[in-house]
Structure formats: C-alpha cells, structure tokens
Design a protein around this motif. Structure first.
Motif, PDB file in Angstrom:
ATOM      1  N   GLU A 124      38.741  39.783  37.049  1.00 56.42           N
ATOM      2  CA  GLU A 124      38.227  38.803  36.092  1.00 56.42           C
ATOM      3  C   GLU A 124      39.341  38.453  35.111  1.00 56.42           C
ATOM      4  OE1 GLU A 124      34.775  40.256  34.131  1.00 56.42           O
ATOM      5  OE2 GLU A 124      33.524  40.297  35.941  1.00 56.42           O
ATOM      6  N   VAL A 125      39.701  37.182  35.069  1.00 55.39           N
ATOM      7  CA  VAL A 125      40.742  36.710  34.156  1.00 55.39           C
ATOM      8  C   VAL A 125      40.153  35.627  33.267  1.00 55.39           C
ATOM      9  CG1 VAL A 125      43.023  35.651  33.951  1.00 55.39           C
ATOM     10  CG2 VAL A 125      42.540  37.215  35.845  1.00 55.39           C
ATOM     11  N   GLU A 175      41.868  30.427  36.193  1.00 56.95           N
ATOM     12  CA  GLU A 175      41.568  30.345  37.627  1.00 56.95           C
ATOM     13  C   GLU A 175      42.797  30.529  38.513  1.00 56.95           C
ATOM     14  OE1 GLU A 175      39.423  27.321  40.852  1.00 56.95           O
ATOM     15  OE2 GLU A 175      39.226  26.985  38.696  1.00 56.95           O
ATOM     16  N   PRO A 176      43.900  29.792  38.301  1.00 56.69           N
ATOM     17  CA  PRO A 176      45.070  30.008  39.170  1.00 56.69           C
ATOM     18  C   PRO A 176      45.696  31.387  38.986  1.00 56.69           C
ATOM     19  CG  PRO A 176      45.604  28.471  37.407  1.00 56.69           C
ATOM     20  CD  PRO A 176      44.120  28.656  37.374  1.00 56.69           C
ATOM     21  N   ILE A 177      45.633  31.909  37.788  1.00 58.27           N
ATOM     22  CA  ILE A 177      46.193  33.245  37.547  1.00 58.27           C
ATOM     23  C   ILE A 177      45.348  34.304  38.252  1.00 58.27           C
ATOM     24  CG2 ILE A 177      46.693  34.979  35.780  1.00 58.27           C
ATOM     25  CD1 ILE A 177      47.366  32.617  33.895  1.00 58.27           C
ATOM     26  N   GLY A 233      41.359  40.860  32.371  1.00 56.69           N
ATOM     27  CA  GLY A 233      42.428  40.561  31.426  1.00 56.69           C
ATOM     28  C   GLY A 233      42.334  39.154  30.885  1.00 56.69           C
ATOM     29  N   THR A 234      43.168  38.885  29.893  1.00 52.28           N
ATOM     30  CA  THR A 234      43.232  37.571  29.283  1.00 52.28           C
ATOM     31  C   THR A 234      44.681  37.127  29.196  1.00 52.28           C
ATOM     32  OG1 THR A 234      42.606  36.263  27.339  1.00 52.28           O
ATOM     33  CG2 THR A 234      43.372  38.512  26.932  1.00 52.28           C
ATOM     34  N   CYS A 275      51.345  35.400  26.744  1.00 51.61           N
ATOM     35  CA  CYS A 275      51.011  36.820  26.591  1.00 51.61           C
ATOM     36  C   CYS A 275      49.875  37.166  27.539  1.00 51.61           C
ATOM     37  CB  CYS A 275      50.602  37.128  25.147  1.00 51.61           C
ATOM     38  SG  CYS A 275      49.019  36.394  24.684  1.00 51.61           S
ATOM     39  N   SER A 276      49.786  38.416  27.883  1.00 52.82           N
ATOM     40  CA  SER A 276      48.718  38.891  28.768  1.00 52.82           C
ATOM     41  C   SER A 276      48.328  40.301  28.378  1.00 52.82           C
ATOM     42  CB  SER A 276      49.188  38.873  30.227  1.00 52.82           C
ATOM     43  OG  SER A 276      50.240  39.803  30.411  1.00 52.82           O
TER      44      SER A 276
END
Length: 381
Positions: free
Chosen positions: A236-237, A243-245, A273-274, A293-294
């Motif tokens: 889950e991002v 979506e592409p990540i 993650g975000t 950033c992630s």
C-alpha cells in the motif's frame, strides 16, 4: 716475453676450443637458463595427467606467469560449473517475472568464484622456467588429484550435514519465516554442493561425481509453493504518484521471488509507505529542483507489529518543475523501489535484517507539505 709469430695460432686455437667447449658443457644455459622442461612444450613428464590437473602460464615476468597458470586451472573448473547452470535455473538464472529482467542475488558468477576459490586452495606452482633468449617466464600450476578429491569430499560432506539440518528444521517448525529461511539456506547450500560436485568430476580421472540426496529445482519449488500460500505480501503506497510507485515496488518484490497481493486481507506482511515530491528553491538560474521523500514500514498483518522501516529521499533537477518531478519519479520507480524490494526480500529470506527505526534524515517531514497542482501529473516519459 713475446710469443713467436709462428706459435700465435697454436696458442689462440686452444683458447677458442676451450670457449666452445664451455658453451657445450653449459647446455642451453646461454640461451634459456637451465634446460627447457618437457612441460613447456606440452609433455607431462614427471607431472603425469593421471595424477595432476595442470595449467600453464607464460609472461614477461614471473608473477604474471604464475597468475596465468593458476587462471588456466581455474578455467577448467569454471567451464564445468557453468555447464551445470541449467539444473539450477529455477534458483540462479535470469527471472522473467515483472516487466524487467533481473538476476537473483546468488548469480552463476558468484557460485563459480566461490567454488573456484576453494578449489585453488589445493593448486600449487609445480615448476617454473625462464627462457633467457626469449625473455619469457613459464609456470606450471597443478593440483594433485588425490588431495583435491579428498578436499572436495570434505566440503561436500559438511554441506550435506548443513542441508539436512536446515530441511529437518524447516519441516518441523511452525514459524513461517523460520521455514522460509531454512528452505532458502538449504537451497543455497545445495547449489554450492552441486558446484563442488562439478569440481569433483573435473578432479577425478573417471569424470564421476557423488550425487546429492536432493535436487535444486525440487527445493526451489517447495520454497516457492510455501511462499505462495503462506507468506504473501500486500503493498500500500500513499502520497504523490502513489499508483506508479506501488506498481514498481510490487514488480520489484515479485522479481525477488516473493508473492504479492493487492488485498490486505490474507497477507502475512504489509508493506506500507508514503511518498512526497515538492519543489525547492536553490536559486539556480538555469535549473528547477524538487525534493522527494519516502517513509515505508513492514508490518505483520496479524499483530500489526512493525518489523522494519526504511526512509529515504533525494533531490533532482531539470529545466522545469515538471521535468524535475518526472526525473524524481523515475529515480523512485527504478532505483528506490528496487533497493527497497531487495531489502525486504533479504529480511524475509534471513539474509539481512531491516532496521527497526528510521535513522536517515531524508525521511518525509512530519508536517505535510502544501500540495502543488503543477507537480501532480508529470508529462509521460
């Protein structure tokens, strides 16, 4: 006292004969040091091929000649190990899952290097010769077949014990991660055991090895089947360009041999993650810059216990904000997602642990960054 003219020829002739006789007694010393050994021209001589596995090297200096001799022996073993790669294709060779081909962490080169390094422990320089006339050094490297066989058998017996121990634990444990790690380790050791067996076939004059009790593809299939039914991951991002990540991270995990679902229900581990991307002003008259950033963590779905976290960020620049954002997104999809997938797979397979708390200052700021509509939909690339 002067020598009479008539006697000068009589005196000089013995001196010339003495000089020629000295050359004759020295054999090849004038031209090539000591006499040329038979092995330089390919004859085995005292180093019989039935007793030794041989490799020859020649170079302008002795060190390079000995290195070439070792390499000549190594090539024999590497060729045999490479020929066995087909039996390991489920574990070693290029995977075609996902949209991009990649190689597993244990590659054929790694197997041949580890195996050959162990083999060369038993290789010695048997003889050297220097050709003074040509200015060339020759070296003969060899392994005594009997000693090499004994060394290979010792290594294979130790690997057999390790494989049996891992498989016994894997089939008795109720802990899913422990089972995966034991099966993975057993498969990896079996690959190495097969590589040593390929070496053994080279060492033995008969060309026969000693077969293992298991096959690599059988253990690989057992591991893959268990992962598909007992250790599925959900991804889950959230945030910018989620979506592409998320798609890139999912592909990366699949390439690493893991099974991924789009539904949280039924998953054993949740990778969540975000990601944020925003413009920054660095007062550059030519380029525009964005920072990204992630923050990701890996959570046990049943207990919600965080087992690892990864935070990373960076800065990218281009001629416009949109192009800089597109460049940052490429970095996240191609590099960061791949690195994160490998880190998660290494944790699952027990090869390395994920950090339990973020140590990098590049993680996303706690206060949300104001959204920038201009960055929300980068141009296709």
């Amino acid at each position: 006292m002067k020598t009479p003219a008539g006697l000068r020829g009589v005196v000089v002739l013995p001196l010339v004969m003495l000089f020629i006789g000295g050359l004759a007694l020295s054999g090849c010393t004038w031209f090539g040091g000591t006499s040329k050994p038979a092995w330089v021209d390919g004859a085995t001589g005292e180093f019989s091929s039935s007793q030794y596995l041989l490799g020859q090297g020649q170079a302008a200096n002795k060190s390079a000649a000995t290195d070439q001799a070792y390499a000549a022996v190594a090539r024999i073993f590497k060729a045999e190990v490479a020929a066995q790669a087909k039996d390991w294709e489920s574990y070693l060779l290029v995977e075609h899952r996902g949209s991009t081909n990649t190689e597993r962490r244990l590659t054929l080169d790694q197997v041949t290097n580890v195996s050959t390094d162990k083999v060369l422990e038993n290789v010695k320089i048997l003889d050297t010769w220097y050709d003074r006339h040509q200015g060339m050094h020759y070296a003969l490297a060899g392994m005594h077949r009997g000693q090499g066989e004994a060394a290979m058998m010792d290594k294979m017996r130790e690997l057999d014990r390790m494989i049996e121990t891992d498989l016994l634990e894997a089939r008795q444990t109720t802990d899913k991660l422990t089972k995966v790690r034991d099966l993975r380790r057993a498969t990896r050791n079996l690959v190495m055991r097969d590589a040593y067996n390929a070496d053994l076939r080279v060492i033995r004059s008969s060309g026969q090895g000693t077969s293992a009790a298991y096959r690599v593809n059988e253990l690989s299939n057992e591991l893959d089947q268990f992962l598909s039914t007992n250790l599925v991951l959900a991804v889950e991002v959230t945030g910018d360009h989620a979506e592409p990540i998320q798609g890139a991270l999912t592909e990366g995990l699949i390439r690493e041999g893991l099974h991924v679902t789009t539904q949280r229900a039924g998953s054993e581990l949740l990778v969540r993650g975000t990601v944020h991307i925003w413009p920054i002003d660095v007062r550059d008259p030519q380029f525009k810059y964005v920072r990204w950033c992630s923050d990701f963590d890996v959570v046990e779905s049943a207990t919600q216990r965080v087992v690892g976290v990864v935070s990373r960020g960076g800065k990218e620049g281009h001629l416009s904000d949109r192009e800089a954002t597109a460049k940052a997104l490429r970095v996240i999809q191609q590099e960061f997602s791949s690195d994160l997938a490998k880190a998660i797979a290494s944790h699952v397979f027990g090869e390395a642990s994920l950090p339990v708390q973020a140590s990098s200052p590049a993680g996303c700021p706690r206060e949300s960054t104001p959204a920038n509509p201009a960055l929300s939909s980068p141009r296709p690339f």
